[in-house]
Design an enzyme around this catalytic site. Structure first.
Site, PDB file in Angstrom:
ATOM      1  N   GLU A  75       2.607  -5.773  -7.583  1.00  0.00           N
ATOM      2  CA  GLU A  75       1.945  -6.418  -6.440  1.00  0.00           C
ATOM      3  C   GLU A  75       2.118  -7.943  -6.486  1.00  0.00           C
ATOM      4  O   GLU A  75       2.343  -8.569  -5.452  1.00  0.00           O
ATOM      5  CB  GLU A  75       0.457  -6.059  -6.433  1.00  0.00           C
ATOM      6  CG  GLU A  75       0.221  -4.581  -6.157  1.00  0.00           C
ATOM      7  CD  GLU A  75      -1.249  -4.181  -6.307  1.00  0.00           C
ATOM      8  OE1 GLU A  75      -2.091  -5.032  -6.642  1.00  0.00           O
ATOM      9  OE2 GLU A  75      -1.544  -2.991  -6.082  1.00  0.00           O
ATOM     10  N   HIS A  87      -9.384  -6.758  -2.598  1.00  0.00           N
ATOM     11  CA  HIS A  87      -8.444  -5.880  -3.301  1.00  0.00           C
ATOM     12  C   HIS A  87      -8.218  -6.440  -4.693  1.00  0.00           C
ATOM     13  O   HIS A  87      -8.079  -7.650  -4.871  1.00  0.00           O
ATOM     14  CB  HIS A  87      -7.094  -5.829  -2.570  1.00  0.00           C
ATOM     15  CG  HIS A  87      -6.014  -5.196  -3.400  1.00  0.00           C
ATOM     16  ND1 HIS A  87      -5.842  -3.837  -3.486  1.00  0.00           N
ATOM     17  CD2 HIS A  87      -5.085  -5.744  -4.242  1.00  0.00           C
ATOM     18  CE1 HIS A  87      -4.848  -3.572  -4.319  1.00  0.00           C
ATOM     19  NE2 HIS A  87      -4.368  -4.715  -4.785  1.00  0.00           N
ATOM     20  N   TYR A 124       0.824  -1.218   0.000  1.00  0.00           N
ATOM     21  CA  TYR A 124       0.000   0.000   0.000  1.00  0.00           C
ATOM     22  C   TYR A 124       0.859   1.271   0.000  1.00  0.00           C
ATOM     23  O   TYR A 124       0.431   2.309   0.508  1.00  0.00           O
ATOM     24  CB  TYR A 124      -0.941  -0.003   1.203  1.00  0.00           C
ATOM     25  CG  TYR A 124      -2.183  -0.852   1.019  1.00  0.00           C
ATOM     26  CD1 TYR A 124      -3.032  -0.664  -0.079  1.00  0.00           C
ATOM     27  CD2 TYR A 124      -2.530  -1.830   1.949  1.00  0.00           C
ATOM     28  CE1 TYR A 124      -4.193  -1.433  -0.247  1.00  0.00           C
ATOM     29  CE2 TYR A 124      -3.689  -2.600   1.788  1.00  0.00           C
ATOM     30  CZ  TYR A 124      -4.516  -2.390   0.691  1.00  0.00           C
ATOM     31  OH  TYR A 124      -5.657  -3.142   0.529  1.00  0.00           O
ATOM     32  N   ASN A 175     -14.033  -3.631   2.929  1.00  0.00           N
ATOM     33  CA  ASN A 175     -14.653  -3.780   1.615  1.00  0.00           C
ATOM     34  C   ASN A 175     -14.252  -5.053   0.869  1.00  0.00           C
ATOM     35  O   ASN A 175     -14.257  -5.104  -0.359  1.00  0.00           O
ATOM     36  CB  ASN A 175     -14.436  -2.517   0.771  1.00  0.00           C
ATOM     37  CG  ASN A 175     -12.986  -2.233   0.492  1.00  0.00           C
ATOM     38  OD1 ASN A 175     -12.099  -2.958   0.957  1.00  0.00           O
ATOM     39  ND2 ASN A 175     -12.724  -1.192  -0.278  1.00  0.00           N
TER      40      ASN A 175
HETATM   41  P1  IDP Z   1      -9.153   0.077  -4.107  1.00  0.00           P
HETATM   42  O1  IDP Z   1      -9.041  -0.965  -3.006  1.00  0.00           O
HETATM   43  O2  IDP Z   1     -10.566   0.126  -4.680  1.00  0.00           O
HETATM   44  O3  IDP Z   1      -8.089  -0.030  -5.157  1.00  0.00           O
HETATM   45  P2  IDP Z   1      -7.679   2.350  -3.003  1.00  0.00           P
HETATM   46  O4  IDP Z   1      -7.979   3.785  -3.274  1.00  0.00           O
HETATM   47  O5  IDP Z   1      -6.419   1.761  -3.566  1.00  0.00           O
HETATM   48  O6  IDP Z   1      -8.966   1.506  -3.406  1.00  0.00           O
HETATM   49  O7  IDP Z   1      -7.630   2.197  -1.404  1.00  0.00           O
HETATM   50  C1  IDP Z   1      -7.144   1.026  -0.811  1.00  0.00           C
HETATM   51  C2  IDP Z   1      -8.057   0.650   0.326  1.00  0.00           C
HETATM   52  O8  IDP Z   1      -7.936   1.622   1.359  1.00  0.00           O
HETATM   53  C3  IDP Z   1      -9.542   0.614  -0.029  1.00  0.00           C
HETATM   54  O9  IDP Z   1      -9.951  -0.619  -0.560  1.00  0.00           O
HETATM   55  C4  IDP Z   1     -10.201   0.912   1.286  1.00  0.00           C
HETATM   56  O10 IDP Z   1     -10.368  -0.282   2.064  1.00  0.00           O
HETATM   57  C5  IDP Z   1      -9.194   1.806   1.985  1.00  0.00           C
HETATM   58  N1  IDP Z   1      -9.557   3.205   1.839  1.00  0.00           N
HETATM   59  C6  IDP Z   1      -9.487   3.963   0.728  1.00  0.00           C
HETATM   60  N2  IDP Z   1      -9.880   5.232   0.944  1.00  0.00           N
HETATM   61  C7  IDP Z   1     -10.203   5.279   2.259  1.00  0.00           C
HETATM   62  C8  IDP Z   1     -10.681   6.328   3.117  1.00  0.00           C
HETATM   63  O11 IDP Z   1     -10.899   7.463   2.696  1.00  0.00           O
HETATM   64  N3  IDP Z   1     -10.902   5.967   4.417  1.00  0.00           N
HETATM   65  C9  IDP Z   1     -10.684   4.720   4.897  1.00  0.00           C
HETATM   66  N4  IDP Z   1     -10.224   3.707   4.127  1.00  0.00           N
HETATM   67  C10 IDP Z   1      -9.992   3.982   2.827  1.00  0.00           C
END
Ligand code: IDP
Length: 151
Positions: free
Chosen positions: A126, A115, A49, A112
Site C-alpha cells: 500500500e 484506514h 482495495y 469509518n
Molecule cells: P479495515 O478498513 O478495518 O481494514 P476491511 O475489511 O479491509 O477493513 O474493509 C475495508 C473497508 O471497507 C472498511 O474500512 C469499511 O469502510 C468497508 N467495509 C468493509 N466491510 C463492509 C461491509 O460489509 N459493508 C460496507 N462496507 C464495508
C-alpha cells in the site's frame, strides 16, 4: 523497522478530524515519516482495495474513498501495523471500543474515518501505491530513547 499506511478517509477530512486522527497516532510514539493531502482516483482505489473487488460493497467503497480529499500518512516503529490497528479500533464502529478512533468518532461501517494496513506485507504494498521512496523521510528524534526500548 516496521511501517504502516494510514489514510484519513474523506468523511474525516470533511468533518475536520485530520488533526484529531493524526494526533492520536502520533501520541502512541510511532514516528510520522510521510504525509500528504491527496485525492485518490478510481484506478488507484481499485489497486488499493483489490482484495475486496468481488465484495458487494466494493463499488460503494470506491465511490466513497474517491469522493473527496484524503490524508495519506506513513508511520514507522516497532509493531507499527498492530499499534495503528489497535488505535483505530474494529472495522465496524458498532464493535470498536470507546477510546479507539472509530469507537469515539464513527457510527457507520462505510464512514469509518480511517484506514490502516492490516499486515506488514499489505503495508509495503500500500505504501508503494501512494508514496515514492523519496517522499518517505529518515530522521532521528531526540526523544526516541524515552519511547523506544533499545537496550
Ligand atoms: P479495515 O478498513 O478495518 O481494514 P476491511 O475489511 O479491509 O477493513 O474493509 C475495508 C473497508 O471497507 C472498511 O474500512 C469499511 O469502510 C468497508 N467495509 C468493509 N466491510 C463492509 C461491509 O460489509 N459493508 C460496507 N462496507 C464495508
Amino acid at each position: 523497522m516496521e511501517r504502516t499506511l494510514v489514510i484519513v478517509k474523506p468523511d474525516a477530512v470533511q468533518r475536520g478530524l485530520i488533526g484529531e486522527v493524526i494526533a492520536r497516532i502520533e501520541r502512541t510514539g510511532l514516528k510520522l515519516v510521510a504525509l500528504k493531502l491527496s485525492k485518490i482516483d478510481r484506478e488507484t482505489a481499485h489497486t488499493h482495495y483489490q482484495e475486496h473487488v468481488n465484495k458487494p460493497f466494493f463499488q460503494g467503497l470506491v465511490n466513497f474513498i474517491t469522493s473527496g480529499p484524503v490524508v495519506l500518512a506513513v508511520f514507522e516503529g516497532p509493531n507499527a501495523v498492530s499499534i495503528v490497528r489497535k488505535t483505530m479500533g474494529a472495522t465496524n464502529p458498532v464493535d470498536s471500543v470507546p477510546g479507539s478512533i472509530r469507537g469515539d468518532l464513527a457510527i457507520s461501517l462505510g464512514r469509518n474515518v480511517i484506514h490502516g494496513s492490516d499486515s506488514p506485507e499489505s503495508a509495503e504494498r500500500e505504501i508503494s501505491i501512494f508514496f515514492s521512496p523519496d517522499e518517505i523521510l529518515s530522521y532521528e528524534r531526540a526523544i526516541d530513547n524515552w519511547i523506544l526500548e533499545r537496550d
